[in-house]
Design an enzyme around this catalytic site. Structure first.
Site, short mmCIF file in Angstrom:
data_model
loop_
_atom_site.label_atom_id
_atom_site.label_comp_id
_atom_site.label_asym_id
_atom_site.label_seq_id
_atom_site.Cartn_x
_atom_site.Cartn_y
_atom_site.Cartn_z
N GLN A 95 12.22 5.59 -15.09
CA GLN A 95 11.79 4.95 -16.82
C GLN A 95 10.72 4.48 -16.95
OE1 GLN A 95 14.70 5.45 -19.56
NE2 GLN A 95 15.60 3.43 -18.43
N HIS A 106 9.69 -2.94 -11.72
CA HIS A 106 9.22 -2.35 -10.61
C HIS A 106 10.06 -0.92 -9.99
CE1 HIS A 106 10.66 -3.64 -6.26
NE2 HIS A 106 10.16 -2.09 -6.17
N HIS A 108 11.26 2.53 -10.35
CA HIS A 108 12.62 2.79 -9.32
C HIS A 108 12.92 4.05 -10.00
CE1 HIS A 108 13.56 0.14 -12.75
NE2 HIS A 108 14.79 1.31 -13.13
N HIS A 110 16.11 5.74 -11.42
CA HIS A 110 17.55 6.30 -10.88
C HIS A 110 18.16 7.55 -10.43
CE1 HIS A 110 18.03 4.03 -13.84
NE2 HIS A 110 17.19 3.49 -14.21
W1 AMW Z 1 15.31 0.40 -15.86
O1 AMW Z 1 15.48 0.38 -17.33
O2 AMW Z 1 14.35 -0.88 -15.75
O3 AMW Z 1 15.20 2.13 -15.48
O4 AMW Z 1 16.53 0.29 -15.23
C1 AMW Z 1 17.11 -1.33 -14.65
C2 AMW Z 1 18.26 -0.52 -13.48
O5 AMW Z 1 18.47 -1.75 -12.24
C3 AMW Z 1 19.75 -0.63 -14.24
O6 AMW Z 1 20.75 0.64 -14.08
C4 AMW Z 1 20.40 -1.71 -13.89
O7 AMW Z 1 21.92 -1.98 -14.00
C5 AMW Z 1 20.14 -1.95 -12.11
N1 AMW Z 1 20.00 -2.87 -12.01
C6 AMW Z 1 19.17 -4.38 -12.65
N2 AMW Z 1 19.71 -5.67 -11.73
C7 AMW Z 1 20.23 -4.71 -10.48
C8 AMW Z 1 20.53 -5.85 -9.18
N3 AMW Z 1 20.60 -7.45 -9.36
N4 AMW Z 1 21.16 -4.79 -8.80
C9 AMW Z 1 20.60 -3.84 -8.60
N5 AMW Z 1 20.81 -3.11 -9.60
C10 AMW Z 1 20.28 -3.53 -10.02
#
Ligand code: AMW
Length: 162
Positions: A95, A106, A108, A110
């Site tokens: 995303q 940041h 990432h 999935h």
């Molecule tokens: W994104 O909506 O920015 O594409 O996805 C953010 C992801 O990061 C989510 O799946 C969320 O559950 C995960 N996330 C957020 N904080 C943490 C954390 N401290 N440790 C692991 N995953 C995290």
């Protein structure tokens, strides 16, 4: 910070993920430029994340070396979670930007292990990924304990080496 445990040096360094700090017990793989870690709110068991070590907000900000490293490791992580969770397929998603649903600034990737009939419709997984931060409606959406995440990370780290 390095700890001596049973004569072995284990790196206890945590890594930044946007505004979050990812503890070493969540991280199951690291290369020079990226790292893979278990999700605090997985949409299904085995939903993990791969991110560059450098705090870069958008995909466009990554260097060629970082993109290569991120995707080579995503490929490896994908194969590992498929094996670890007896899955047959994998959803790989980024995303990229606020209006695409990005909540953590940041980059990432999935990685979600998939199997026949896991969601009513194949694309429902994207709704679930989007709901991540907002609705915590079922047990899977509740933030997990350190111990729970540690166990999954240890299991995946071992599987990755096989
Ligand atoms: W994104 O909506 O920015 O594409 O996805 C953010 C992801 O990061 C989510 O799946 C969320 O559950 C995960 N996330 C957020 N904080 C943490 C954390 N401290 N440790 C692991 N995953 C995290």
């Amino acid at each position: 910070l390095d700890l001596y445990t049973f004569g072995q040096v284990i790196s206890m360094a945590s890594l930044r993920f946007g505004q979050h700090l990812i503890t070493s017990s969540q991280i199951f793989f690291q290369s020079s430029l990226s790292f893979a870690f278990v999700n605090i709110r997985p949409v299904v068991l085995g939903h993990v994340l791969v991110a560059p070590k450098r705090l870069v907000k958008r995909f466009a900000g990554l260097t060629q070396e970082e993109i290569t490293d991120l995707f080579i490791n995503s490929q490896r992580v994908c194969a590992t979670v498929e094996r670890a969770y007896n899955a047959t397929s994998c959803t790989i998603a980024i995303q990229d930007g606020h209006d695409a649903g990005q909540t953590v600034e940041h980059v990432h990737v999935h990685i979600v292990p998939r199997r026949s009939g896991d969601f009513k419709r194949y694309d429902d997984v994207y709704d679930k990924i989007n709901e991540c931060e907002s609705s915590l409606d079922s047990w899977q959406r509740t933030a997990r304990s350190e111990q729970d995440m540690n166990e999954e990370a240890s299991h995946l780290a071992a599987m990755l080496k096989q």
